[in-house]
Write an enzyme that holds these catalytic residues in place. Structure first.
Site, PDB file in Angstrom:
ATOM      1  N   ASP A 172       0.682  -1.119   0.109  1.00 25.68           N
ATOM      2  CA  ASP A 172      -0.057  -0.084   0.003  1.00 25.68           C
ATOM      3  C   ASP A 172       0.879   1.305  -0.030  1.00 25.68           C
ATOM      4  O   ASP A 172       0.200   2.306   0.119  1.00 25.68           O
ATOM      5  CB  ASP A 172      -1.177  -0.142   1.266  1.00 25.68           C
ATOM      6  N   GLY A 173       1.992   1.158   0.177  1.00 26.48           N
ATOM      7  CA  GLY A 173       3.192   2.312  -0.055  1.00 26.48           C
ATOM      8  C   GLY A 173       3.213   3.150   1.330  1.00 26.48           C
ATOM      9  O   GLY A 173       3.918   4.039   1.393  1.00 26.48           O
TER      10      GLY A 173
ATOM     11  N   ARG B  13      14.716   9.420   5.924  1.00 26.50           N
ATOM     12  CA  ARG B  13      16.145   8.902   6.029  1.00 26.50           C
ATOM     13  C   ARG B  13      16.977   9.442   5.240  1.00 26.50           C
ATOM     14  O   ARG B  13      16.575  10.008   4.136  1.00 26.50           O
ATOM     15  CB  ARG B  13      16.015   7.297   6.218  1.00 26.50           C
TER      16      ARG B  13
ATOM     17  N   ASP C 188      18.042  -0.469   5.647  1.00 27.63           N
ATOM     18  CA  ASP C 188      16.831  -0.979   5.626  1.00 27.63           C
ATOM     19  C   ASP C 188      16.535  -1.531   6.922  1.00 27.63           C
ATOM     20  O   ASP C 188      16.754  -2.957   7.156  1.00 27.63           O
ATOM     21  CB  ASP C 188      16.371  -1.740   4.441  1.00 27.63           C
TER      22      ASP C 188
ATOM     23  N   ASP D 116      18.723  -6.715  -2.088  1.00 26.42           N
ATOM     24  CA  ASP D 116      18.229  -5.325  -2.427  1.00 26.42           C
ATOM     25  C   ASP D 116      18.277  -4.408  -1.281  1.00 26.42           C
ATOM     26  O   ASP D 116      17.884  -3.217  -1.100  1.00 26.42           O
ATOM     27  CB  ASP D 116      16.629  -5.188  -2.854  1.00 26.42           C
TER      28      ASP D 116
END
Length: 504
Positions: free
Chosen positions: A139-140, A190, A276, A266
């Site tokens: 959903d972003g 970030r 991340d 990734d």
């Protein structure tokens, strides 16, 4: 590296800069459109300020106090865009849990651009700013729970001296977001010199797009590794340097007991930065096979496996760069720097953690015995090394009690302590000097899961004071801070049942 903004782009002396005056540029946007999608963030209703990092703000010449103002709140939630910003989301691919996953990309991150700072330009990226073409089934959005964890851990790792992306600010909204249950949305701003990943190169390699692969490599070398441009084989030199930085980063992780939890390609920074923060954890009761990510049922990213997986990821990068490097032998030679770089840095860090000022032939055996003792007794990792600094050269069971009490097998500890003291005497160690040095390298405070959980639960009830308090404590991890001793205690029993996963 791009130059700092020209004088006429700077705010007037003594004048407070506004969000609209931020001198954004965007070197990543110099690449062709195939590398990204230009788009605007999706606004959130009624955003509110949670916290900002003064240390991170200083890296881009900002005052953290101004970040709570309405214009910055709107900017760093995605509700407005600065005139000079060029928002975009990048495409990349990657291996997830060792399996090729194909195209991924910034599924909920939007790059605003970069700002100049005293240490060079820093890219600012909104995480949780809405749907992008790379969101796949997502959903972003990011939720408050995971955003608090990322914000706090980014700054905690920086204070520990570990290479990492940074977190400038965290904002929230009461907009509902569905995960395993209904949660609320948040956005972390970030920062990093670059957010290019191993998977950015894999994307073009697996599509057999060598022109784009070369463009990306040349771009990264030009902006962040200019010293390699003149090498006989700059792409080989690039792979070797990224491999070295990755090995050094993971040595720091191991030395402080940090577990990333999702070391997919990734999620691997081309600059050797911790990138991340999802289901991470700091080791408590020591177990080399500990898995901090509940989703990682096979234990691929356990504490012990971080070292070989880091090497595997570098091989994946090397495979992607092979068309540029030329021969497998050249790629192998570049990748061969991993083990010696990791070993040298970990050896250096372990000497510091044990307060050893010189190097002896059998130190490796002492290190192995130390971790064997921790493993057999599941002693608390952070408390062991911190209390070890208080051990006196001429001591015994009574004086050793705070440290000795961490072990079930007291006799095994006593035997190890005798061996350790013999090693200290061999180099004529001095208690006070050793204690001061060890306390500069062994933190008293780390972001334990239960501390983050306490801050999260209070924030979910509308109280953000604990997030700010915890940030202030973690910004000084090596200081005694006696008023905050409870934050350095053994975790409560209920903490053993906390689980973190890839859900966010």
């Amino acid at each position: 590296m791009p130059p700092a903004c020209p004088i006429h782009d700077r705010p007037r002396e003594g004048a407070a800069i506004t969000a609209d005056e931020l001198p954004f540029s965007n070197s990543f946007a110099e690449l062709p459109p195939a590398f990204y999608t230009r788009l605007m963030p999706t606004p959130l209703p009624a955003p509110y300020f949670i916290a900002a990092s003064a240390d991170a703000a200083a890296l881009v010449g900002l005052d953290a106090q101004t970040l709570a103002q309405d214009d910055f709140l709107a900017l760093f939630t995605g509700n407005r865009v600065a005139p000079r910003s060029q928002p975009l989301s990048a495409v990349y691919s990657g291996h997830q849990f060792g399996v090729w996953a194909g195209q991924l990309g910034d599924g909920r991150a939007i790059l605003l651009g970069e700002l100049p700072g005293p240490q060079g330009p820093m890219e600012l990226q909104l995480k949780g700013a809405g749907l992008t073409p790379y969101s796949r089934m997502g959903d972003g959005r990011a939720v408050l729970r995971s955003s608090i964890r990322e914000f706090l851990c980014s700054e905690a790792m920086a204070a520990l001296g570990i290479p990492t992306t940074r977190a400038l600010t965290i904002t929230g909204s009461h907009q509902r977001v569905m995960r395993e249950s209904v949660e609320t949305a948040a956005v972390v701003t970030r920062m990093a010199p670059s957010f290019v990943r191993f998977g950015s190169f894999e994307h073009w390699h697996y599509r057999n797009k060598q022109d784009e692969l070369r463009l990306l490599a040349d771009h990264v070398i030009q902006h962040w590794y200019p010293e390699l441009a003149g090498a006989a084989n700059p792409y080989k030199a690039f792979l070797a340097e990224v491999t070295r930085r990755t090995a050094v980063m993971i040595a720091h992780w191991q030395a402080v007991g940090f577990m990333h939890g999702v070391m997919n390609t990734d999620n691997m920074s081309i600059l050797g930065l911790t990138l991340d923060y999802g289901p991470f954890g700091f080791m408590e009761a020591f177990d080399a096979q500990h898995i901090c990510n509940h989703t990682d049922q096979g234990g691929r990213y356990s504490y012990a496996n971080q070292v070989p997986v880091g090497h595997w990821n570098c091989y994946a990068l090397g495979n992607a760069l092979l068309p540029l490097i030329g021969t497998p032998e050249d790629a192998e030679e570049a990748l061969d720097v991993y083990r010696p770089a990791f070993g040298a840095r970990l050896d250096e860090l372990l000497h510091a953690k044990l307060g050893l000022f010189d190097t002896r032939e059998d130190d490796g055996a002492l290190f192995d015995a130390t971790f064997g003792l921790l493993q057999a007794n599941h002693a608390d990792f952070t408390l062991f090394f911190r209390r070890l600094g208080e051990l006196r050269l001429e001591g015994g069971p009574d004086g050793d009690a705070p440290l000795r009490d961490l072990f079930i097998d007291r006799a095994a500890f006593d035997a190890w302590a005798a061996r350790y003291r013999a090693r200290l005497r061999a180099e004529h160690s001095v208690d006070e000097r050793r204690r001061a040095a060890m306390h500069r390298t062994n933190p008293k405070y780390v972001l334990r899961n239960y501390l983050a959980q306490n801050a999260i639960e209070q924030a979910q009830n509308g109280d953000y004071a604990e997030v700010r308090k915890l940030l202030a404590i973690l910004e000084r991890p090596f200081d005694e801070q006696p008023e905050h001793d409870t934050y350095a205690a053994l975790p409560p029993d209920w903490a053993a049942h906390l689980e973190v996963s890839c859900s966010s």
